[in-house]
Design a protein around this motif. Structure first.
Motif, PDB file in Angstrom:
ATOM      1  N   ALA A 163      -7.697  -3.481   2.266  1.00 36.20           N
ATOM      2  CA  ALA A 163      -6.955  -3.696   3.516  1.00 36.20           C
ATOM      3  C   ALA A 163      -5.951  -2.571   3.711  1.00 36.20           C
ATOM      4  O   ALA A 163      -5.577  -1.866   2.770  1.00 36.20           O
ATOM      5  N   LEU A 164      -5.537  -2.411   4.967  1.00 37.53           N
ATOM      6  CA  LEU A 164      -4.428  -1.539   5.336  1.00 37.53           C
ATOM      7  C   LEU A 164      -3.265  -2.410   5.785  1.00 37.53           C
ATOM      8  O   LEU A 164      -3.467  -3.396   6.512  1.00 37.53           O
TER       9      LEU A 164
ATOM     10  N   VAL B  85      -2.095   7.743  -3.510  1.00 41.41           N
ATOM     11  CA  VAL B  85      -1.168   8.141  -2.452  1.00 41.41           C
ATOM     12  C   VAL B  85      -1.741   9.360  -1.740  1.00 41.41           C
ATOM     13  O   VAL B  85      -2.141  10.325  -2.390  1.00 41.41           O
ATOM     14  N   GLU B  86      -1.772   9.318  -0.414  1.00 43.26           N
ATOM     15  CA  GLU B  86      -2.300  10.444   0.350  1.00 43.26           C
ATOM     16  C   GLU B  86      -1.396  10.753   1.537  1.00 43.26           C
ATOM     17  O   GLU B  86      -0.856   9.845   2.175  1.00 43.26           O
TER      18      GLU B  86
ATOM     19  N   PRO C 278      -8.109  -1.127  -3.533  1.00 40.87           N
ATOM     20  CA  PRO C 278      -6.655  -1.136  -3.354  1.00 40.87           C
ATOM     21  C   PRO C 278      -6.257  -1.571  -1.950  1.00 40.87           C
ATOM     22  O   PRO C 278      -7.035  -1.451  -1.000  1.00 40.87           O
ATOM     23  N   VAL C 279      -5.040  -2.081  -1.836  1.00 42.69           N
ATOM     24  CA  VAL C 279      -4.442  -2.245  -0.515  1.00 42.69           C
ATOM     25  C   VAL C 279      -3.601  -0.997  -0.259  1.00 42.69           C
ATOM     26  O   VAL C 279      -2.949  -0.480  -1.168  1.00 42.69           O
ATOM     27  N   LEU C 280      -3.649  -0.491   0.952  1.00 41.09           N
ATOM     28  CA  LEU C 280      -2.961   0.741   1.300  1.00 41.09           C
ATOM     29  C   LEU C 280      -1.894   0.454   2.340  1.00 41.09           C
ATOM     30  O   LEU C 280      -2.180  -0.142   3.385  1.00 41.09           O
TER      31      LEU C 280
ATOM     32  N   ALA D  88      -9.068   4.758   4.330  1.00 40.72           N
ATOM     33  CA  ALA D  88      -9.395   3.436   3.788  1.00 40.72           C
ATOM     34  C   ALA D  88     -10.858   3.351   3.377  1.00 40.72           C
ATOM     35  O   ALA D  88     -11.193   2.810   2.309  1.00 40.72           O
ATOM     36  N   HIS D  89     -11.744   3.902   4.183  1.00 40.70           N
ATOM     37  CA  HIS D  89     -13.171   3.878   3.834  1.00 40.70           C
ATOM     38  C   HIS D  89     -13.433   4.741   2.598  1.00 40.70           C
ATOM     39  O   HIS D  89     -14.174   4.331   1.693  1.00 40.70           O
TER      40      HIS D  89
END
Length: 330
Positions: free
Chosen positions: A125-126, A88-89, A27-29, A118-119
């Protein structure tokens, strides 16, 4: 069908372009504080990502520095789930006790937390919501602080964050466009009181200096400052490439650097070689400054038998037997 508001369209186009360069994967975050910039970015990503075959999620960081910060983070997370972002976090970080001033400590804590999430989630990507206006502020602050080309290059559109690509899709989008996009979409951004606190240099630049420049030189000054950052960044990339090759050429088998080879380099390249070598030795990047590199350079170009140059992290560098040698603390 009603026409799409131009600011909404501009932000979606910027996100689409950023995602197009990513290989397939996790996912992209979106890093979202709930402010207008990151909220508009998150809304655009929630729209664009599924249409490009990607999963998009969101991370919001609670720095715990303001009353109600936990509730704000929870509200952002709830909104993100409602618009289809997943995973979602919400992450709470501890800022106290970290090096640097309040801004630097909060930034370090935030990026460390973002990299960890992210890891853990295998993110491709972020994405952060820095805008053209943020870039203009960064360039002005760098200029005022005498930061040199690295500072004048501002924030890169893409950089590595602990092995994860960190993207800034909105560097050519104005802050006013993100505010208008939020209004069009019916979103209620959070206003960070720190952004209006005159004890912070960036807040003073935002409230006083940039508006004064716009009044004196016209609104194009914002684009011109951002363009300056892009041009300087391109020059930096070339110089960094030359410096990487030069570092390999002057490196001694024992890990030191050959003084004669360093002396033959152009000053702009030699400074970058010494900066890169100091970081290799373990000098903390945030503490490594121009004066430290100047002290190293003096061992090459102004040698008069002086003692060691002292670097952050307790490092010392001596000149002996025609090379620079590091003494690393145990």
């Amino acid at each position: 069908m009603a026409a799409l508001a131009p600011p909404v369209a501009a932000i979606r186009v910027a996100v689409r372009r950023a995602l197009a360069d990513l290989p397939p994967g996790g996912p992209v975050l979106v890093a979202c504080s709930g402010g207008a910039d990151s909220l508009a970015l998150a809304a655009a990503t929630a729209f664009v990502a599924p249409r490009t075959g990607r999963t998009a999620g969101l991370v919001t960081i609670d720095h715990g520095l303001q009353e109600g910060s936990a509730q704000r983070a929870a509200a952002v997370a709830t909104w993100a789930r409602e618009v289809g972002l997943a995973p979602v976090e919400s992450v709470r970080v501890e800022v106290a006790g970290r090096p640097g001033g309040p801004e630097a400590a909060a930034r370090e804590a935030r990026y460390r937390a973002l990299a960890e999430v992210a890891h853990r989630l295998g993110a491709a990507a972020l994405l952060t919501g820095h805008t053209r206006d943020d870039q203009a502020e960064t360039v002005l602050l760098a200029l005022a602080r005498g930061a040199g080309p690295r500072g004048l290059a501002g924030m890169p559109a893409r950089r590595d964050l602990d092995g994860v690509p960190l993207l800034r899709p909105l560097l050519e989008v104005g802050r006013e466009q993100t505010r208008t996009a939020c209004a069009v979409l019916g979103l209620s951004p959070w206003e960070d009181p720190h952004n209006a606190d005159p004890s912070y240099a960036r807040a003073r630049v935002r409230a006083d200096l940039l508006p004064a420049l716009v009044r004196a030189l016209g609104p194009g000054v914002l684009d011109n400052l951002a363009r300056t950052a892009r041009l300087v960044a391109a020059d930096n990339a070339v110089l960094d490439g030359l410096a990487a090759a030069a570092l390999a050429d002057v490196r001694h088998p024992d890990g030191g650097l050959a003084v004669r080879g360093l002396a033959d380099l152009p000053a702009a390249v030699r400074g970058r070689v010494l900066h890169a070598w100091a970081r290799e030795l373990g000098a903390p990047p945030a503490a490594l400054s121009h004066r430290h590199v100047t002290a190293l350079d003096a061992l090459v170009t102004g040698w008069r038998g002086q003692g060691a140059a002292h670097l952050p992290g307790g490092l010392r560098v001596l000149r002996r037997d025609g090379r620079l040698a590091a003494i690393v603390p145990r």
